[in-house]
Design an enzyme around this catalytic site. Structure first.
Site, PDB file in Angstrom:
ATOM      1  N   ARG A 146       0.794  -1.274   0.064  1.00  0.00           N
ATOM      2  CA  ARG A 146       0.034  -0.129  -0.010  1.00  0.00           C
ATOM      3  C   ARG A 146       0.961   1.429   0.026  1.00  0.00           C
ATOM      4  O   ARG A 146       2.074   1.137   0.173  1.00  0.00           O
ATOM      5  CB  ARG A 146      -0.868  -0.020   1.118  1.00  0.00           C
ATOM      6  CG  ARG A 146      -0.282   0.347   2.593  1.00  0.00           C
ATOM      7  CD  ARG A 146      -1.354   0.487   3.646  1.00  0.00           C
ATOM      8  NE  ARG A 146      -0.823   0.621   5.102  1.00  0.00           N
ATOM      9  CZ  ARG A 146      -0.048   1.615   5.649  1.00  0.00           C
ATOM     10  NH1 ARG A 146       0.123   2.532   4.917  1.00  0.00           N
ATOM     11  NH2 ARG A 146       0.486   1.398   6.835  1.00  0.00           N
TER      12      ARG A 146
ATOM     13  N   ASN B 165       2.246   4.950   1.552  1.00  0.00           N
ATOM     14  CA  ASN B 165       2.325   5.517   2.729  1.00  0.00           C
ATOM     15  C   ASN B 165       2.585   6.956   3.068  1.00  0.00           C
ATOM     16  O   ASN B 165       2.281   7.453   4.079  1.00  0.00           O
ATOM     17  CB  ASN B 165       3.443   4.838   3.415  1.00  0.00           C
ATOM     18  CG  ASN B 165       3.378   4.613   5.066  1.00  0.00           C
ATOM     19  OD1 ASN B 165       2.576   4.493   5.432  1.00  0.00           O
ATOM     20  ND2 ASN B 165       4.514   5.136   5.555  1.00  0.00           N
TER      21      ASN B 165
ATOM     22  N   ASP C  66       9.112   8.520  11.756  1.00  0.00           N
ATOM     23  CA  ASP C  66       8.004   8.337  10.689  1.00  0.00           C
ATOM     24  C   ASP C  66       7.983   9.320   9.907  1.00  0.00           C
ATOM     25  O   ASP C  66       9.199   9.608   9.115  1.00  0.00           O
ATOM     26  CB  ASP C  66       6.777   8.383  11.665  1.00  0.00           C
ATOM     27  CG  ASP C  66       5.510   7.555  11.135  1.00  0.00           C
ATOM     28  OD1 ASP C  66       5.104   7.964  10.052  1.00  0.00           O
ATOM     29  OD2 ASP C  66       5.050   6.846  11.659  1.00  0.00           O
TER      30      ASP C  66
ATOM     31  N   GLU D 165       3.726  -5.068   7.064  1.00  0.00           N
ATOM     32  CA  GLU D 165       5.162  -4.754   7.665  1.00  0.00           C
ATOM     33  C   GLU D 165       6.230  -5.670   7.812  1.00  0.00           C
ATOM     34  O   GLU D 165       6.905  -5.720   8.902  1.00  0.00           O
ATOM     35  CB  GLU D 165       4.692  -3.781   9.001  1.00  0.00           C
ATOM     36  CG  GLU D 165       3.868  -2.764   8.739  1.00  0.00           C
ATOM     37  CD  GLU D 165       3.329  -2.454  10.123  1.00  0.00           C
ATOM     38  OE1 GLU D 165       4.064  -2.441  11.075  1.00  0.00           O
ATOM     39  OE2 GLU D 165       2.389  -1.466  10.163  1.00  0.00           O
TER      40      GLU D 165
ATOM     41  N   ASN E 246       8.935   6.041   4.644  1.00  0.00           N
ATOM     42  CA  ASN E 246       8.397   7.127   5.072  1.00  0.00           C
ATOM     43  C   ASN E 246       8.884   8.503   4.470  1.00  0.00           C
ATOM     44  O   ASN E 246      10.251   8.627   4.057  1.00  0.00           O
ATOM     45  CB  ASN E 246       8.359   7.342   6.628  1.00  0.00           C
ATOM     46  CG  ASN E 246       6.920   7.061   7.301  1.00  0.00           C
ATOM     47  OD1 ASN E 246       6.007   7.554   6.776  1.00  0.00           O
ATOM     48  ND2 ASN E 246       7.059   5.730   8.031  1.00  0.00           N
TER      49      ASN E 246
END
Length: 291
Positions: free
Chosen positions: A101, A103, A198, A122, A149
């Site tokens: 997917r 992100n 992140d 993950e 990220n």
């Protein structure tokens, strides 16, 4: 005035809040809840929010030069029209990777859209970075990781910061004017007890901010990768910040309830909310994507 300490400004209880972006044309902050299949809009002048349901997991949202938006759904990059909640697929770079997917994303000064993918479980090293500009979608050439990220760009658009979340590393890659990636070096490594890096964001001084998932904080690093500041939050999972409001001097932070058990949620009742704080610095105006 915005408080220096982070405080909740919109209660949405996002499972996995992500991708905040300030959209100047409507003076609002947009963000997503990946696992909740939601796009959110926050109007700080009125203090109210609005939400749209997405047909799939949604990793990011950015404004486009036609007055609409591009969003990263699990099946690919789509054009999104808030007026009718309509989605039109534009690119499907990972149709061969149904377990992946999207992100996170950012827009370069030239209007190019950079975005990353990840293994939804993950586990697999199947997350790649892509670039879209004027209808062409290409794989960046950066090595794959499990959870991408960012990326985020320096103010001049010549440095690309990208994060290997599970590897706890933020990388710095030089870019040519045409978006071709060049030399990559380690920018920062997050220590074991500080959570996971992140979403990254760059401010007007060229310093990088990163949310720390499980780390109860956001951090600011100088362009050389030295830690300058850490701001603590009342929730554990801070995913990304964006600068918005007057003068782009308010920092907004998305957070997440993902991975928190009932005990943790009782101790963190604001988990998943949108937060704001005064970062003491501003950002440069954002860009719209030409896709």
């Amino acid at each position: 005035m915005v408080d220096a300490a982070p405080h909740s400004v919109l209660s949405v209880g996002a499972t996995l809040g992500e991708g905040p972006v300030w959209v100047a044309r409507d003076a609002a902050l947009w963000f997503v809840d990946i696992k909740g299949h939601r796009i959110h809009r926050f109007d700080p002048a009125l203090g109210v929010g609005r939400s749209w349901i997405t047909p799939e997991q949604v990793g990011w949202i950015v404004p486009t030069d036609d007055g609409l938006f591009a969003v990263g759904l699990q099946s690919g990059v789509h054009r999104f029209d808030p007026a009718d909640n309509g989605f039109t697929r534009l690119h499907a770079p990972e149709a061969h990777l149904p377990g992946n997917r999207q992100n996170d994303a950012c827009v370069a000064p030239d209007g190019a859209l950079w975005f990353g993918s990840m293994d939804d479980a993950e586990e697999a090293t199947s997350g790649y970075f892509y670039r879209i500009h004027r209808g062409a979608c290409v794989e960046s050439g950066l090595p794959p990781v499990s959870i991408t990220n960012g990326p985020a760009l320096s103010p001049d658009g010549r440095i690309l910061y990208h994060t290997d979340t599970l590897g706890k590393r933020i990388w710095r890659t030089e870019l040519d004017v045409d978006g071709t990636v060049g030399n990559t070096t380690l920018f920062a490594r997050i220590e074991d007890d500080a959570g996971y890096p992140d979403g990254p964001t760059v401010d007007a001084e060229g310093c990088l901010w990163t949310g720390l998932f499980g780390g109860w904080a956001v951090r600011r690093y100088d362009p050389a990768g030295m830690l300058m500041r850490e701001i603590r939050f009342p929730v554990a999972n801070i995913t990304k910040i964006a600068f918005g409001g007057d003068g782009l001097s308010t920092a907004y932070a998305t957070t997440a309830r993902k991975g928190l058990d009932m005990t943790a949620l009782t101790q963190q009742p604001l988990a998943g909310d949108l937060f704001a704080f005064d970062p003491g610095v501003s950002a440069l105006p954002g860009h719209v994507a030409t896709i």
